[in-house]
Design a protein around this motif. Structure first.
Motif, PDB file in Angstrom:
ATOM      1  N   ALA A 116      39.044  47.859  54.579  1.00  0.00           N
ATOM      2  CA  ALA A 116      39.635  47.285  54.395  1.00  0.00           C
ATOM      3  C   ALA A 116      39.066  46.791  52.835  1.00  0.00           C
ATOM      4  N   ALA A 117      38.030  46.387  52.877  1.00  0.00           N
ATOM      5  CA  ALA A 117      37.311  46.284  51.663  1.00  0.00           C
ATOM      6  C   ALA A 117      37.625  47.111  50.424  1.00  0.00           C
ATOM      7  N   SER A 118      37.575  48.566  50.515  1.00  0.00           N
ATOM      8  CA  SER A 118      37.965  49.299  49.877  1.00  0.00           C
ATOM      9  C   SER A 118      39.441  49.308  49.685  1.00  0.00           C
ATOM     10  N   PHE A 176      40.984  49.182  45.777  1.00  0.00           N
ATOM     11  CA  PHE A 176      41.666  49.706  44.075  1.00  0.00           C
ATOM     12  C   PHE A 176      43.051  49.526  44.782  1.00  0.00           C
ATOM     13  N   GLY A 177      43.040  48.898  45.394  1.00  0.00           N
ATOM     14  CA  GLY A 177      44.599  48.027  45.316  1.00  0.00           C
ATOM     15  C   GLY A 177      44.832  46.815  44.189  1.00  0.00           C
ATOM     16  N   LYS A 178      43.147  45.801  43.917  1.00  0.00           N
ATOM     17  CA  LYS A 178      43.358  45.523  42.695  1.00  0.00           C
ATOM     18  C   LYS A 178      43.802  46.302  41.391  1.00  0.00           C
ATOM     19  N   LEU A 179      43.008  47.572  41.206  1.00  0.00           N
ATOM     20  CA  LEU A 179      43.090  48.879  40.082  1.00  0.00           C
ATOM     21  C   LEU A 179      44.421  49.222  40.303  1.00  0.00           C
ATOM     22  N   GLY A 180      45.521  48.852  40.757  1.00  0.00           N
ATOM     23  CA  GLY A 180      46.523  49.645  40.848  1.00  0.00           C
ATOM     24  C   GLY A 180      46.587  51.295  41.650  1.00  0.00           C
ATOM     25  N   PHE A 181      46.077  50.952  42.167  1.00  0.00           N
ATOM     26  CA  PHE A 181      45.857  52.500  42.861  1.00  0.00           C
ATOM     27  C   PHE A 181      47.195  52.163  44.376  1.00  0.00           C
ATOM     28  N   GLU A 182      47.654  53.693  44.591  1.00  0.00           N
ATOM     29  CA  GLU A 182      49.092  53.609  45.476  1.00  0.00           C
ATOM     30  C   GLU A 182      48.023  54.317  46.994  1.00  0.00           C
ATOM     31  N   PHE A 183      48.777  53.679  48.061  1.00  0.00           N
ATOM     32  CA  PHE A 183      47.650  54.790  49.091  1.00  0.00           C
ATOM     33  C   PHE A 183      49.042  55.144  49.971  1.00  0.00           C
ATOM     34  N   HIS A 184      48.606  56.100  50.458  1.00  0.00           N
ATOM     35  CA  HIS A 184      49.447  56.844  51.353  1.00  0.00           C
ATOM     36  C   HIS A 184      49.965  56.200  52.329  1.00  0.00           C
ATOM     37  N   PRO A 185      51.423  56.322  52.792  1.00  0.00           N
ATOM     38  CA  PRO A 185      52.010  54.845  54.006  1.00  0.00           C
ATOM     39  C   PRO A 185      51.687  55.078  55.096  1.00  0.00           C
ATOM     40  N   ARG A 186      51.122  56.708  55.363  1.00  0.00           N
ATOM     41  CA  ARG A 186      51.482  57.236  57.137  1.00  0.00           C
ATOM     42  C   ARG A 186      49.637  56.396  57.099  1.00  0.00           C
ATOM     43  N   HIS A 187      48.626  55.723  55.863  1.00  0.00           N
ATOM     44  CA  HIS A 187      47.371  55.791  56.837  1.00  0.00           C
ATOM     45  C   HIS A 187      47.431  53.853  56.172  1.00  0.00           C
ATOM     46  N   THR A 188      48.638  53.272  56.271  1.00  0.00           N
ATOM     47  CA  THR A 188      48.320  51.559  56.040  1.00  0.00           C
ATOM     48  C   THR A 188      47.878  50.306  56.836  1.00  0.00           C
ATOM     49  N   ASN A 189      47.955  51.422  58.005  1.00  0.00           N
ATOM     50  CA  ASN A 189      47.627  49.761  59.483  1.00  0.00           C
ATOM     51  C   ASN A 189      46.580  50.183  60.338  1.00  0.00           C
ATOM     52  N   GLU A 191      35.669  45.638  37.024  1.00  0.00           N
ATOM     53  CA  GLU A 191      35.267  44.580  36.700  1.00  0.00           C
ATOM     54  C   GLU A 191      35.704  43.481  37.959  1.00  0.00           C
ATOM     55  N   GLU A 192      36.910  43.279  37.922  1.00  0.00           N
ATOM     56  CA  GLU A 192      37.754  41.728  38.131  1.00  0.00           C
ATOM     57  C   GLU A 192      37.414  42.067  39.737  1.00  0.00           C
ATOM     58  N   ALA A 193      37.778  42.897  40.040  1.00  0.00           N
ATOM     59  CA  ALA A 193      37.671  42.716  41.195  1.00  0.00           C
ATOM     60  C   ALA A 193      36.780  43.303  42.232  1.00  0.00           C
ATOM     61  N   GLY A 194      35.603  42.795  42.117  1.00  0.00           N
ATOM     62  CA  GLY A 194      33.600  43.195  42.125  1.00  0.00           C
ATOM     63  C   GLY A 194      32.597  44.696  41.678  1.00  0.00           C
ATOM     64  N   GLY A 195      34.383  45.393  41.334  1.00  0.00           N
ATOM     65  CA  GLY A 195      32.964  46.426  40.341  1.00  0.00           C
ATOM     66  C   GLY A 195      31.821  46.482  39.449  1.00  0.00           C
ATOM     67  N   GLN A 196      31.152  47.750  38.916  1.00  0.00           N
ATOM     68  CA  GLN A 196      30.183  47.081  38.696  1.00  0.00           C
ATOM     69  C   GLN A 196      30.789  48.408  37.002  1.00  0.00           C
ATOM     70  N   VAL A 197      30.549  48.652  35.955  1.00  0.00           N
ATOM     71  CA  VAL A 197      30.861  48.975  34.699  1.00  0.00           C
ATOM     72  C   VAL A 197      29.255  49.982  34.550  1.00  0.00           C
ATOM     73  N   PHE A 198      29.209  50.776  34.319  1.00  0.00           N
ATOM     74  CA  PHE A 198      28.283  51.651  34.334  1.00  0.00           C
ATOM     75  C   PHE A 198      28.270  51.739  32.570  1.00  0.00           C
ATOM     76  N   GLY A 199      29.550  51.939  32.198  1.00  0.00           N
ATOM     77  CA  GLY A 199      29.910  52.757  30.612  1.00  0.00           C
ATOM     78  C   GLY A 199      30.989  51.914  30.360  1.00  0.00           C
ATOM     79  N   ARG A 200      31.065  50.735  28.898  1.00  0.00           N
ATOM     80  CA  ARG A 200      31.673  50.298  28.726  1.00  0.00           C
ATOM     81  C   ARG A 200      32.485  51.782  27.836  1.00  0.00           C
ATOM     82  N   PRO A 201      33.804  51.067  27.538  1.00  0.00           N
ATOM     83  CA  PRO A 201      35.003  51.761  26.771  1.00  0.00           C
ATOM     84  C   PRO A 201      34.193  51.873  25.618  1.00  0.00           C
ATOM     85  N   GLN A 202      34.443  53.551  25.285  1.00  0.00           N
ATOM     86  CA  GLN A 202      33.877  54.072  23.625  1.00  0.00           C
ATOM     87  C   GLN A 202      35.050  55.333  23.763  1.00  0.00           C
TER      88      GLN A 202
END
Length: 139
Positions: free
Chosen positions: A15-17, A21-34, A95-106
């Motif tokens: 559920a946390a994952s 990933f939902g907050k990042l905009g990833f799409e989930f396969h509907p077969r495994h939604t629930n 970062e807002e969703a709780g991930g850690q950034v290990f390499g800033r954009p460059q």
């Protein structure tokens, strides 16, 4: 002949994952939604799947312990971005969703690549790259 490839990834909490990933905009396969036993991230135009499984179930699949992501990297997932702005946006969302950034954009690779990296809640590393193929050095 091989037709598809699925990446299986252990997670502590489906559920946390799914939320991360939902907050990042990833799409989930509907077969495994629930389903509390797995989730399937669909990535890219071809809907490449990264399957998320609880750690106990993953251990049964592999017959081995799970890599300690605080001590090493078992894999680096690299995903394509359509622009530099998309790289920046995905890193901000991670970062807002709780991930850690290990390499800033460059800029990378002499400037024709632009990228950054983050870890998900389980410490798996994700690399986001925009590649300006018109600027790629010619060999």
């Amino acid at each position: 002949m091989t037709k598809e490839l699925w990446i299986n990834l252990p997670v502590k909490d489906i559920a946390a994952s799914r939320e991360f990933f939902g907050k990042l905009g990833f799409e989930f396969h509907p077969r495994h939604t629930n389903n509390d036993e797995m989730a399937a991230l669909m990535i890219g135009d071809k809907k490449f799947m990264v399957m998320l499984f609880p750690e106990a179930q993953f251990r049964k699949f592999t017959g081995q312990e799970i890599a300690d992501t605080t001590r090493g990297t078992e894999v680096l997932f690299s995903i394509d971005a359509a622009s530099r702005e998309e790289v920046d946006e995905l890193i901000r969302k991670a970062e807002e969703a709780g991930g850690q950034v290990f390499g800033r954009p460059q800029a990378q690779g002499g400037g024709w690549m632009y990228g950054a990296g983050f870890t998900d809640p389980d410490g798996h590393r994700w690399n986001v790259l925009y590649m300006d193929m018109e600027q790629m050095p010619k060999e």
